[in-house]
Design a protein around this motif. Sequence first.
Motif, PDB file in Angstrom:
ATOM      1  N   HIS A 249      -6.200   3.166 -11.967  1.00 44.43           N
ATOM      2  CA  HIS A 249      -6.566   3.668 -10.649  1.00 44.43           C
ATOM      3  C   HIS A 249      -7.078   5.099 -10.770  1.00 44.43           C
ATOM      4  O   HIS A 249      -6.916   5.751 -11.795  1.00 44.43           O
ATOM      5  CB  HIS A 249      -5.394   3.576  -9.671  1.00 44.43           C
ATOM      6  CG  HIS A 249      -4.154   4.263 -10.163  1.00 44.43           C
ATOM      7  ND1 HIS A 249      -3.114   3.576 -10.743  1.00 44.43           N
ATOM      8  CD2 HIS A 249      -3.792   5.561 -10.192  1.00 44.43           C
ATOM      9  CE1 HIS A 249      -2.168   4.428 -11.097  1.00 44.43           C
ATOM     10  NE2 HIS A 249      -2.557   5.649 -10.778  1.00 44.43           N
TER      11      HIS A 249
ATOM     12  N   HIS B 279      -2.825  10.270  -5.871  1.00 47.74           N
ATOM     13  CA  HIS B 279      -3.224   8.870  -6.029  1.00 47.74           C
ATOM     14  C   HIS B 279      -3.425   8.249  -4.652  1.00 47.74           C
ATOM     15  O   HIS B 279      -2.725   8.602  -3.696  1.00 47.74           O
ATOM     16  CB  HIS B 279      -2.136   8.070  -6.751  1.00 47.74           C
ATOM     17  CG  HIS B 279      -2.004   8.406  -8.199  1.00 47.74           C
ATOM     18  ND1 HIS B 279      -0.876   8.117  -8.923  1.00 47.74           N
ATOM     19  CD2 HIS B 279      -2.851   8.999  -9.065  1.00 47.74           C
ATOM     20  CE1 HIS B 279      -1.031   8.517 -10.176  1.00 47.74           C
ATOM     21  NE2 HIS B 279      -2.228   9.066 -10.283  1.00 47.74           N
TER      22      HIS B 279
ATOM     23  N   GLU C 122      -5.030   1.849  -2.926  1.00 43.56           N
ATOM     24  CA  GLU C 122      -5.676   1.331  -4.130  1.00 43.56           C
ATOM     25  C   GLU C 122      -4.612   0.790  -5.094  1.00 43.56           C
ATOM     26  O   GLU C 122      -4.766  -0.280  -5.679  1.00 43.56           O
ATOM     27  CB  GLU C 122      -6.478   2.451  -4.820  1.00 43.56           C
ATOM     28  CG  GLU C 122      -7.211   1.976  -6.067  1.00 43.56           C
ATOM     29  CD  GLU C 122      -7.759   3.124  -6.923  1.00 43.56           C
ATOM     30  OE1 GLU C 122      -7.531   4.308  -6.590  1.00 43.56           O
ATOM     31  OE2 GLU C 122      -8.406   2.822  -7.940  1.00 43.56           O
ATOM     32  N   ILE C 123      -3.535   1.545  -5.223  1.00 43.18           N
ATOM     33  CA  ILE C 123      -2.463   1.117  -6.126  1.00 43.18           C
ATOM     34  C   ILE C 123      -1.881  -0.218  -5.687  1.00 43.18           C
ATOM     35  O   ILE C 123      -1.688  -1.125  -6.495  1.00 43.18           O
ATOM     36  CB  ILE C 123      -1.373   2.213  -6.217  1.00 43.18           C
ATOM     37  CG1 ILE C 123      -1.889   3.361  -7.099  1.00 43.18           C
ATOM     38  CG2 ILE C 123      -0.068   1.648  -6.768  1.00 43.18           C
ATOM     39  CD1 ILE C 123      -0.932   4.527  -7.244  1.00 43.18           C
TER      40      ILE C 123
ATOM     41  N   ASN D 276      -4.244  -2.953  -6.567  1.00 41.11           N
ATOM     42  CA  ASN D 276      -4.213  -3.200  -8.015  1.00 41.11           C
ATOM     43  C   ASN D 276      -2.961  -3.967  -8.434  1.00 41.11           C
ATOM     44  O   ASN D 276      -3.026  -4.861  -9.280  1.00 41.11           O
ATOM     45  CB  ASN D 276      -4.273  -1.881  -8.788  1.00 41.11           C
ATOM     46  CG  ASN D 276      -5.634  -1.228  -8.720  1.00 41.11           C
ATOM     47  OD1 ASN D 276      -6.555  -1.778  -8.112  1.00 41.11           O
ATOM     48  ND2 ASN D 276      -5.768  -0.065  -9.315  1.00 41.11           N
TER      49      ASN D 276
END
Lengths: 516, 282
Positions: free
Chosen positions: A49, A61, A65-66, A69
């Motif tokens: 990421h 972060h 997105e994490i 993923n």
Amino acid sequence: MSDTDNQSTGASSHGEGPFIAAIDQGTTSSRCIVFDKDGRIVSVDQKEHEQIFPKPGWVEHDASEIWTNVQEVVIGALDKAGITKADVKALGITNQRETTLLWDKATGEPVHNALVWQDTRTDALCRELGRNVGQDRFRRETGLPLASYFAGPKIRWLLDNVDGLRERADRGELLFGTMDSWVIWNLTGGPDGGRHVTDVTNASRTMLMNLRTMAWDEKICESMGVPMSVLPEIRSSAEVYGEATGALAGVPVASALGDQQAALFGQTCYSEGEAKSTYGTGTFLLLNTGHEAVNSYNGLLTTVGYQIGDERPVYALEGAIAVTGSLVQWMRDQMGLINSAAEIETLASSVDDNGGAYFVPAFSGLFAPYWRDDARGVIAGLTRYVTKAHLARAVLEATAWQTREIVDAMAKDSGVELTALKVDGGMTSNNLLMQTMSDFLDAPVVRPMVAETTCLGAAYAAGLAVGFWSDTDELRANWKRAAEWTPSMDAADRDREYKNWLKAVQRTMGWIEEEN
Amino acid sequence: MARTIQSLERAAAVLRVLAGGERRLGLSDIAASMELPKATAHGLLRTLQQEGFVEQDGATGKYQLGAELLRLGTSYLDVHELRSRALVWADDLARSSGESVYLGVLHKRGVLIVHHVFRPDNSRQVLEVGVMQPLHSTALGKVLAAYDPVAHNEAVDGERQRFTERTVTALDGFEEVLDLTRARGWAADVEETWEGLASIAAPIRDRRRMPVGAVGVTGAVERLCEEVPVGGPAGGAGPAAAPGPGSSGGGAGGEAELRPLLVAAVRDCARAVSRDLGAARF
């Protein structure tokens, strides 16, 4: 690692299921590994990421997105293993520690990027929180010094600096979590009934939990300015927190451990006095101190090692070395003395000793056991005789000596002498380093057969929680020695070299002078 | 001393001239400094250019060293790089086979062990990284001799010492063993180096399919073989998929049948490491 369809060829040789899947939500990537009953890797999937650097020293972060993923790598790992969710008995979680997120309870949307553990924006706040006591103000309760890594001050920073957050928190609209909490909450339903929990190891890195009671410390929360309503429920590291929804619907979510604690668990350091050291860009050494939280007077952290279900928690002493693998990278990228990290061994092996040179990589100050942020790196003992090969040797010796210093500090704090050091991480492929380490420690250094001890630890804890494995003895039987290095250094040489190293360390201190 | 080839000597001289101070030289400079006719120098340069060792600047027509030379220089595989790429696969092989794993490369006249994984039974074992093994009798050595011409020369020219009564020492017998190794893609050593021990090895190749090393398992002959050789040829008892008897001439009796699953595991490991090094699937 990413595109080698890694373990797919191995899958055929593995037995039938069922399996345990472990998610490793790490600093640079999220991974999912499927393990079989023998603790062998069946499949791996991984996705990196984005690292967001809004200002120097700030690291963030994107938690959305994490989460995306994480969902992808879980499905990817199951696909590569050729199995379905029905074959997965439990899901375990391990995570980058201390990285801090606030999100909206109703929508599940993060209200700000996550503040990563490396982010130093809370430096000034930590000094302020120390008031007249200093960085050890909360040490007795939490085992930690006031430093920018830990989550509590990061929560405070978000509430103070992002518009409207304090009010929303007071209205009970926000939830806080480290990455374990974020992943578990989302896995178990998110806004729709997600479980807002964390485990004792992750909670012990917030600076908000009392190590003796394993509960949030009201007074510290108050001093830190963190409303307790945002905090998750603290649970053990190995129990069923809830069932997954979505693609894994019905699979028990059954463990959470901070990454270093997971590695301790995966290395099966279940007895007092057992220690592991993980060699990555930096190095983390954890020593199991049994059911006692040992106060450190030698610059180590006191932390929770793990807690299995209703059993008593197991504590650990932790020593961190900031620069180990990253020093080799520095030799490659900044100095251009080698083409690949592995070549450091070739270069270092071309000479028999360090030629009198000592390299103390205090690039951003000294960590344990010194904690001096006014220190900077030094290469000492230079003469016309010294070549790049001697420096390569000094680079490897730096990692070994720093390990020795932590081990010494642990012996002082705990009174336990290390009998053997279990190692893992990328640098364990460096044979010369491992031998040097054994020589400097005057103790055997042992590498286990599974390199992925972090994921394995999370899988072990989850498997214990659902009865896939019966007890820690069964897990110990899975641990296999892949290599062992034994000391072969003359004691007088070792003492002389150590003295020189300590002298070089002294030369690094006080380089940065107090500004402002 | 064998006679030398003049054009190769001259080509080497051209490269040396280009590697010297000026870096970019015209045809007449090169011809002059080598005391050669221009036509001869031009022929050399054109050939070197075709091979990528020399490049010609389009604008000035001057010559300089080519990218191929750089590639040659950096394509040497560091053994520590090899170990770090092989680590997970070698661990996996040790676990799946239950035997110790060795990774070897050619070094001087033998096999240098660059990586060793213990047999996964937690018994006391000693790390053998840095130890040398013979080329002609071990499975690792035979793989290297079969695939690497330099290793082949060393094994053929060197003394082939008899370690056990099964050691193949005669040249024709040894070449037969290498033929068999190339034909089936792996090599074995059944009590040819150490009494009671057997090993199986397969080649590791880099991205240009060059053999850079060998990986294999070593263990008690009773565990690695289907049946213990008792003197007579193993006979046609094995399954069709298994290799036929070695009939390699030097040893007493034929080669025992190595367990096909172990052979497959070793070859899988060698392929996986090769793939990590960038070799195409094979």
